[in-house]
Design a protein around this motif. Structure first.
Motif, short mmCIF file in Angstrom:
data_model
loop_
_atom_site.label_atom_id
_atom_site.label_comp_id
_atom_site.label_asym_id
_atom_site.label_seq_id
_atom_site.Cartn_x
_atom_site.Cartn_y
_atom_site.Cartn_z
N TYR A 12 0.84 -1.20 0.00
CA TYR A 12 0.00 0.00 0.00
C TYR A 12 0.87 1.25 0.00
O TYR A 12 0.63 2.20 -0.75
N LEU A 13 1.91 1.25 0.85
CA LEU A 13 2.80 2.40 0.93
C LEU A 13 3.62 2.54 -0.35
O LEU A 13 3.87 3.66 -0.82
N ALA B 236 1.49 4.17 -2.87
CA ALA B 236 1.33 5.59 -2.59
C ALA B 236 2.50 6.39 -3.17
O ALA B 236 2.32 7.46 -3.75
N GLY B 237 3.71 5.85 -3.03
CA GLY B 237 4.88 6.52 -3.59
C GLY B 237 4.83 6.59 -5.10
O GLY B 237 5.18 7.61 -5.70
N LEU B 238 4.35 5.54 -5.73
CA LEU B 238 4.24 5.53 -7.20
C LEU B 238 3.19 6.52 -7.69
O LEU B 238 3.32 7.07 -8.80
N LEU B 239 2.17 6.77 -6.87
CA LEU B 239 1.09 7.67 -7.27
C LEU B 239 1.41 9.14 -7.01
O LEU B 239 0.71 10.03 -7.48
N GLY B 240 2.47 9.41 -6.22
CA GLY B 240 2.85 10.80 -6.01
C GLY B 240 3.17 11.21 -4.59
O GLY B 240 3.51 12.37 -4.35
N ALA B 241 3.04 10.29 -3.62
CA ALA B 241 3.40 10.63 -2.24
C ALA B 241 4.90 10.90 -2.16
O ALA B 241 5.70 10.19 -2.76
N ALA C 237 6.68 10.91 0.70
CA ALA C 237 7.27 10.05 1.73
C ALA C 237 6.18 9.17 2.31
O ALA C 237 4.98 9.46 2.16
N VAL C 238 6.58 8.08 2.95
CA VAL C 238 5.62 7.17 3.57
C VAL C 238 6.07 6.86 4.99
O VAL C 238 7.26 6.94 5.32
N LEU C 239 5.10 6.51 5.84
CA LEU C 239 5.38 6.19 7.23
C LEU C 239 4.44 5.08 7.65
O LEU C 239 3.22 5.20 7.49
N ARG C 240 5.01 4.02 8.18
CA ARG C 240 4.20 2.87 8.58
C ARG C 240 3.70 3.02 10.01
O ARG C 240 4.44 3.40 10.91
#
Length: 208
Positions: free
Chosen positions: A170-171, A174-179, A181-184
């Motif tokens: 999921y994260l 999200a990065g591929l779609l434009g986020a 940074a990600v945080l679990r």
């Protein structure tokens, strides 16, 4: 005491928060004196919640109700002194997560807005200028991936921090779609602050 301190160095004080009633000198009397002796100093009055209505009838100056809401205090200071604080929008269907993020980031003097789902987040972005969106990826209405896709498609200029306790893919999505940074989940306040600071600094102009 406040008036004497300002008289000694009138250019040092941009803003004074004073009790509208006061003891030796009421806030209204102090404001009148400052208009003559330090006209560039802004005055904000404070009073108890019980006396707020009466105080509003006495002045058109900004009023703060005690006990203070720090977000209200900072917003008032910003509006009078022209300082700019980053605005962060947190979109999560769990109220406990929104509260955690708000408490954590409010300590750093950020302005924190809340949305309970992606649809509400998009509405807020249409009405307010936001520098950073913190968005949960799994929400019942307009989930996070759809929200990120919508924001990027509309060309909003802001950073996006995606958060999720679900599967790692999921994260990654999200990065591929434009986020940015990600945080679990679950994450610590220190991890959140570090991620936020890193993203916001990317927008700061570099010094030569």
């Amino acid at each position: 005491v406040a008036l004497e301190s300002i008289r000694q160095d009138p250019h040092h004080y941009n803003l004074v928060i004073t009790d509208i009633l006061g003891s030796d000198l009421t806030g209204l009397e102090l404001a009148r004196a400052l208009r003559l002796e330090s006209p560039c100093t802004h005055v904000v009055f404070s009073t108890s919640a019980e006396r707020l209505a009466l105080a509003k009838a006495s002045t058109h100056a900004p009023l703060l109700s005690r006990p203070f809401d720090m977000a209200q205090v900072l917003d008032t200071v910003d509006s009078l002194c022209g300082t700019a604080r980053p605005t962060i929008l947190v979109a999560d269907d769990e109220e406990s997560v929104r509260l955690l993020v708000r408490q954590c980031l409010a300590e750093e003097a950020y302005i924190v807005l809340e949305a309970e789902d992606g649809l509400h987040a998009c509405e807020v972005l249409q009405a307010r200028e936001v520098q950073l969106l913190i968005v949960d990826l799994v929400m019942p209405a307009h989930e996070g991936l759809e929200t990120i896709r919508s924001i990027c498609r509309r060309g909003h200029r802001l950073k996006i921090l995606a958060i999720s306790g679900q599967r790692p893919e999921y994260l990654k999505a999200a990065g591929l779609l434009g986020a940015d940074a990600v945080l679990r989940k679950p994450f610590s306040p220190a991890e959140l602050r570090t991620a936020v600071e890193r993203l916001l600094k990317q927008d700061e102009p570099s010094s030569v």
